[in-house]
Design an enzyme around this catalytic site. Structure first.
Site, PDB file in Angstrom:
ATOM      1  CB  CYS A 127      -0.948   0.015   1.185  1.00 14.09           C
ATOM      2  SG  CYS A 127      -2.228   1.283   1.030  1.00 14.09           S
TER       3      CYS A 127
ATOM      4  CE  LYS B  98       6.247  -5.486  -4.344  1.00 17.90           C
ATOM      5  NZ  LYS B  98       5.919  -6.603  -5.247  1.00 17.90           N
TER       6      LYS B  98
ATOM      7  CB  CYS C 202      -3.734   3.603  -4.216  1.00 15.98           C
ATOM      8  SG  CYS C 202      -3.051   4.186  -2.641  1.00 15.98           S
TER       9      CYS C 202
END
Length: 437
Positions: A184, A327, A362
């Site tokens: 993250c 990721k 995100c």
């Protein structure tokens, strides 16, 4: 004599357990987001053959880590992000509560502390390793309640973050992004925005200097969202230092030592009143330095098929692979579909026809009630799902982050039913051409 016999019996039983052997069709390493999701898909396929799927995972608890940012800002408790591993792993699979210690890909075997497992297909989903000791003083600072060092990145540390944010009355509040890949990547700045918003609401913002130090050369990798984030920082007077690396903490003095990555010999020490640290991360130690990984220790896979570059019966999923996507949990959803479809095609003697395009998302929380919902692909181009400009702060995106995404995770994704938002993107953008995932 009886005591000796009983003791020997115990030793024999222990040895039998320690060196137990298993075999399976699908072996999944890791019970996190990636491992649980892909195991659920195969468990449904082989539900009448429970020994076909084995999962190796040593932990008792499973965490929904994307919500840690909000927990660190006082929105929710850790209990809302935690469930027992036995309750989230698929019931039709066999769970070995153990740790991987070695690989033998030539003979299709994996060794754990107590078992040897023969597999037909291996799926590696071991996630990232958090290296708390990589920065001198970090572990000591986190343990010292007066040092004002905190981190949202650990289940044992996240619950202490908000208390330290509330305790900060003045001085410099520093937030860091490490010189390594991390899970993250937006989280280190999200907690900075939330802390700043809290201090503003408490009318003490004027006395606190908020600084975000990142090792990256940009504030965010996708230009559209980076432009929006720069506007947020400028409007709220948040100082951003690029290519700035935290190299040491002196918790007893409340001092942090930084390094300029453009000129590594240049270092300086600064005082802080709050220091939020995103620790360096890496692939797990067990993956490093063997024929399965690249130079950096990540599982070497094709970025499109997620099949291993050397061993055709090994696949990777999630943060531990060499795939150059962001990721995030959102990336694992389409990856799991690609891995599942490609493995099934291989088992049926067909060509693999599913490709991963690097999709990741995100949700960049910029304040309590506000969020920029970033979605993008390998080319760092926006791949937005909804019919509004996701590069702008919105309350709707915040509600998705806070309410919708956890629901999808627990009720759909971990049960093998969620492959990402492509179905909604096709509805809202029917004429947009996108790669098959």
């Amino acid at each position: 004599m009886y005591g000796i016999v009983r003791s020997s019996s115990r030793i024999l039983k222990f040895q039998n357990v320690r060196y137990a052997s298993h075999s399976c069709k699908i072996l999944v390493l890791g019970g996190g987001c990636g491992g649980c999701t892909i195991a659920a898909k195969f468990s449904k396929k082989y539900k009448d053959q429970p020994n076909h799927v084995i999962i190796v995972e040593p932990c008792e608890d499973h965490y929904y880590q994307p919500i840690f940012t909000l927990i660190g800002a006082g929105v929710g408790k850790l209990e809302s992000a935690r469930k027992k591993m036995k309750d989230v792993l698929p019931k039709d699979a066999q769970w070995l509560k153990d740790s991987v210690v070695g690989f033998d890909p030539e003979n299709c075997k994996v060794t754990t502390k107590n078992h040897t497992i023969q597999y037909e297909i291996l799926i590696v989903a071991l996630g990232l390793q958090t290296n708390w000791n990589a920065i001198p003083g970090l572990a000591e600072g986190l343990e010292n309640p007066d040092a004002q060092v905190c981190s949202i990145y650990g289940p044992n540390t996240v619950s202490k973050v908000f208390e330290k944010i509330k305790r900060t009355k003045n001085g410099s509040a520093l937030f860091t992004f490490p010189n390594s890949p991390i899970k993250c990547p937006g989280a280190p700045q999200k907690i900075a925005y939330l802390a700043e918003d809290y201090w503003r609401k408490q009318k003490r913002r004027y006395a606190i200097n908020v600084v975000y130090n990142t090792t990256l050369p940009v504030i965010f990798g996708v230009k559209k969202y980076a432009d929006s984030l720069w506007e947020v920082c400028k409007r709220r007077n948040i100082n951003v230092n690029l290519q700035t690396n935290l190299v040491e903490i002196k918790p007893d003095k409340k001092e942090a030592v930084f390094q300029n990555l453009k000129n590594p010999e240049k270092k300086w020490t600064t005082e802080y009143s709050l220091l939020h640290v995103s620790p360096p991360m890496s692939a797990p130690d067990v993956l490093k330095s063997n024929s399965l990984t690249n130079e950096a220790g990540f599982l070497s896979v094709s970025p499109k098929t997620l099949q291993h570059t050397k061993y055709s019966n090994i696949y990777g999923l999630g943060d531990c692979t060499s795939s150059p996507n962001s990721k995030t949990m959102a990336a694992i959803a389409p990856q799991s579909k690609v891995v599942y479809k490609n493995i099934m095609a291989t088992l049926e003697g067909k060509e693999m026809d599913h490709c991963y395009d690097g999709y990741a998302s995100c949700p960049l929380v910029t304040a309590y009630g506000k969020c920029i919902l970033a979605e993008f692909d390998y080319n760092l181009q926006p791949r937005e799902t909804f019919p509004f400009d996701q590069g702008k702060e919105s309350h709707a995106a915040y509600l998705m982050k806070k309410e919708a995404f956890p629901f999808i995770y627990w009720n759909l994704m971990l049960r093998g039913h969620w492959n990402g938002p492509k179905i909604f993107r096709n509805i809202f953008h029917p004429f947009e051409k996108t790669p098959e995932v």
